[in-house]
Design a protein around this motif. Structure first.
Motif, mmCIF file in Angstrom:
data_model
loop_
_atom_site.group_PDB
_atom_site.id
_atom_site.type_symbol
_atom_site.label_atom_id
_atom_site.label_comp_id
_atom_site.label_asym_id
_atom_site.label_seq_id
_atom_site.Cartn_x
_atom_site.Cartn_y
_atom_site.Cartn_z
ATOM 1 N N ARG A 9 0.806 -1.218 0.000
ATOM 2 C CA ARG A 9 0.000 0.000 0.000
ATOM 3 C C ARG A 9 0.840 1.269 0.000
ATOM 4 N N PHE A 10 2.082 1.180 0.489
ATOM 5 C CA PHE A 10 2.847 2.432 0.591
ATOM 6 C C PHE A 10 4.236 2.387 -0.034
ATOM 7 N N MET A 11 4.634 1.289 -0.620
ATOM 8 C CA MET A 11 5.923 1.244 -1.306
ATOM 9 C C MET A 11 5.794 1.866 -2.687
ATOM 10 N N ARG A 12 6.696 2.793 -2.986
ATOM 11 C CA ARG A 12 6.704 3.473 -4.283
ATOM 12 C C ARG A 12 8.124 3.462 -4.840
ATOM 13 N N ASP A 13 8.320 2.796 -5.958
ATOM 14 C CA ASP A 13 9.647 2.732 -6.594
ATOM 15 C C ASP A 13 10.709 2.208 -5.628
ATOM 16 N N GLY A 14 10.338 1.208 -4.855
ATOM 17 C CA GLY A 14 11.296 0.562 -3.976
ATOM 18 C C GLY A 14 11.512 1.240 -2.637
ATOM 19 N N LEU A 15 10.779 2.321 -2.347
ATOM 20 C CA LEU A 15 10.941 3.019 -1.074
ATOM 21 C C LEU A 15 9.565 3.315 -0.474
ATOM 22 N N PRO A 16 9.472 3.368 0.863
ATOM 23 C CA PRO A 16 8.188 3.696 1.482
ATOM 24 C C PRO A 16 7.854 5.172 1.293
ATOM 25 N N GLU A 17 6.628 5.444 0.912
ATOM 26 C CA GLU A 17 6.172 6.815 0.720
ATOM 27 C C GLU A 17 5.444 7.243 1.994
ATOM 28 N N ARG A 18 5.872 8.353 2.579
ATOM 29 C CA ARG A 18 5.430 8.735 3.907
ATOM 30 C C ARG A 18 3.919 8.905 4.010
ATOM 31 N N ALA A 19 3.317 9.646 3.103
ATOM 32 C CA ALA A 19 1.878 9.901 3.188
ATOM 33 C C ALA A 19 1.082 8.600 3.086
ATOM 34 N N ALA A 20 1.515 7.721 2.182
ATOM 35 C CA ALA A 20 0.821 6.444 2.026
ATOM 36 C C ALA A 20 1.019 5.558 3.251
ATOM 37 N N PHE A 21 2.195 5.623 3.852
ATOM 38 C CA PHE A 21 2.447 4.859 5.076
ATOM 39 C C PHE A 21 1.530 5.329 6.197
ATOM 40 N N LEU A 22 1.456 6.634 6.389
ATOM 41 C CA LEU A 22 0.591 7.165 7.438
ATOM 42 C C LEU A 22 -0.873 6.816 7.166
ATOM 43 N N ALA A 23 -1.264 6.833 5.902
ATOM 44 C CA ALA A 23 -2.635 6.491 5.545
ATOM 45 C C ALA A 23 -2.937 5.018 5.788
ATOM 46 N N THR A 24 -1.898 4.207 5.868
ATOM 47 C CA THR A 24 -2.060 2.783 6.161
ATOM 48 C C THR A 24 -2.119 2.520 7.653
ATOM 49 N N VAL A 25 -1.263 3.196 8.418
ATOM 50 C CA VAL A 25 -1.106 2.901 9.839
ATOM 51 C C VAL A 25 -2.068 3.680 10.731
ATOM 52 N N LEU A 26 -2.210 4.969 10.499
ATOM 53 C CA LEU A 26 -2.993 5.800 11.416
ATOM 54 C C LEU A 26 -4.459 5.391 11.512
ATOM 55 N N PRO A 27 -5.130 5.012 10.416
ATOM 56 C CA PRO A 27 -6.513 4.565 10.566
ATOM 57 C C PRO A 27 -6.676 3.355 11.488
ATOM 58 N N ILE A 28 -5.683 2.478 11.531
ATOM 59 C CA ILE A 28 -5.743 1.336 12.450
ATOM 60 C C ILE A 28 -5.774 1.829 13.887
ATOM 61 N N LEU A 29 -4.904 2.779 14.212
ATOM 62 C CA LEU A 29 -4.864 3.319 15.566
ATOM 63 C C LEU A 29 -6.145 4.080 15.897
ATOM 64 N N GLU A 30 -6.672 4.812 14.930
ATOM 65 C CA GLU A 30 -7.907 5.562 15.155
ATOM 66 C C GLU A 30 -9.080 4.630 15.412
ATOM 67 N N THR A 31 -9.135 3.524 14.681
ATOM 68 C CA THR A 31 -10.225 2.559 14.869
ATOM 69 C C THR A 31 -10.164 1.935 16.259
ATOM 70 N N ILE A 32 -8.964 1.610 16.699
ATOM 71 C CA ILE A 32 -8.802 1.018 18.032
ATOM 72 C C ILE A 32 -9.226 2.006 19.110
ATOM 73 N N ARG A 33 -8.826 3.236 18.981
ATOM 74 C CA ARG A 33 -9.181 4.240 19.988
ATOM 75 C C ARG A 33 -10.687 4.518 19.971
ATOM 76 N N ALA A 34 -11.290 4.459 18.801
ATOM 77 C CA ALA A 34 -12.739 4.646 18.717
ATOM 78 C C ALA A 34 -13.486 3.532 19.443
ATOM 79 N N ALA A 35 -12.836 2.360 19.551
ATOM 80 C CA ALA A 35 -13.439 1.244 20.284
ATOM 81 C C ALA A 35 -13.219 1.359 21.790
ATOM 82 N N GLY A 36 -12.480 2.400 22.210
ATOM 83 C CA GLY A 36 -12.316 2.655 23.638
ATOM 84 C C GLY A 36 -10.987 2.234 24.228
ATOM 85 N N TYR A 37 -10.032 1.871 23.396
ATOM 86 C CA TYR A 37 -8.733 1.416 23.900
ATOM 87 C C TYR A 37 -7.678 2.494 23.628
ATOM 88 N N LEU A 38 -7.029 2.955 24.696
ATOM 89 C CA LEU A 38 -6.084 4.059 24.555
ATOM 90 C C LEU A 38 -4.627 3.591 24.540
#
Length: 298
Positions: free
Chosen positions: A129-158
């Motif tokens: 989802r976030f590798m571009r031309d052999g390197l991780p692309e920052r915006a795509a990486f954040l778009a992959t990881v941060l929603p996971i953390l947001e979903t967990i916190r929305a479920a009540g886990y800090l």
């Protein structure tokens, strides 16, 4: 004459000078205070993984899948049992090993997943989802990881702990991408206050790893877990230092680790191996081979 005496000499003013033409100049002064890691017993990996601090970034080396499973389950299980949440970004085979270990430790994995306390993601799919031309692309990486953390916190886990092995899929053929990904993880950890355990399938006694990749990846982490048995490692390093430096080994270990401290928290015996490499790569290779022999001797 010990190998140490072949390249070091102590002067009257208390400074060590190397006799090796590749390493010139005075290195140490007698009476220098060694860093705490060289004096204090190492924190066990069990305690470290049981009670990490926010933003801790731990790297584990392994060759034994069972050690990997025990360590990851120890890290995630402690957080889950304390009412926190966990994320596994792993390969299917390792997800099965970790899930079995969590089940043995009293964590009901299916229920934790259903209530949003545990999220499991495929490492290869996340990478894609976030590798571009052999390197991780920052915006795509954040778009992959941060929603996971947001979903967990929305479920009540800090309080969230993450295990990831995307870097393990990269390091042996794309070290630049590996280091960049670790640096991006550090941004997330600092911003989100979560802790992360990374795993690399690297032999801790492999000479080639010690010559390059291990030092590069360790700089990206707060802690290094090199082996399963810290006491055994310390005994192996002590014996290897004695083989290499003779009766001067204890004093030289203190002096070398003082002169070449490491920023990453690790067992004092591992820090000694790192320090000797900064002093003399050729001697470090021989020391590592002796350490391997003593650690694996039955």
């Amino acid at each position: 004459m010990s190998e140490c005496e072949n390249f070091c000499v102590l002067h009257d003013d208390g400074g060590w000078e190397t006799k090796n033409p590749k390493i010139s100049g005075k290195l140490f002064t007698v009476g220098m205070t060694p860093p705490p890691s060289s004096l204090s017993p190492p924190q066990s990996w069990e305690r470290l993984l049981r009670t990490p601090h926010p933003s801790d970034h731990v790297v584990q080396l392994y060759t034994d899948e069972q050690f990997l499973g025990r360590a990851v389950a120890h890290f995630l299980g402690a957080g889950l049992r304390d009412g926190g949440a966990a994320v596994i970004i792993g390969t299917p085979a390792h997800v099965r090993v970790i899930s079995d270990r969590l089940d043995t430790a009293g964590v009901e994995v299916p229920k934790a997943v259903r209530r949003g306390q545990l999220v499991i993601a495929d490492a290869e799919q996340c990478l894609a989802r976030f590798m571009r031309d052999g390197l991780p692309e920052r915006a795509a990486f954040l778009a992959t990881v941060l929603p996971i953390l947001e979903t967990i916190r929305a479920a009540g886990y800090l309080n969230i702990r993450l295990f990831g092995e995307m870097v393990n899929l990269l390091w042996d053929h794309n070290l630049e991408a590996t280091v960049r990904l670790e640096e991006m993880w550090n941004e997330v950890l600092a911003d989100q206050g979560v802790s992360l355990l990374c795993a690399y399938r690297i032999d801790p006694f492999d000479v080639h790893a010690h010559r390059g990749v291990l030092h590069q990846i360790s700089r990206c982490h707060s802690h290094l877990v090199p082996v399963d048995d810290y006491d055994r490692l310390d005994q192996a390093v002590e014996r290897a230092l004695g083989d290499t430096f003779g009766q001067d080994a204890p004093e030289l270990r203190q002096l070398i680790t003082t002169r070449y401290p490491v920023a990453t928290s690790m067992p004092a015996s591992e820090a000694a191996l790192f320090a000797v490499r900064n002093l003399s790569p050729s001697i470090a290779d021989a020391l590592l081979e002796r350490t391997r022999h003593h650690y694996r001797a039955r």
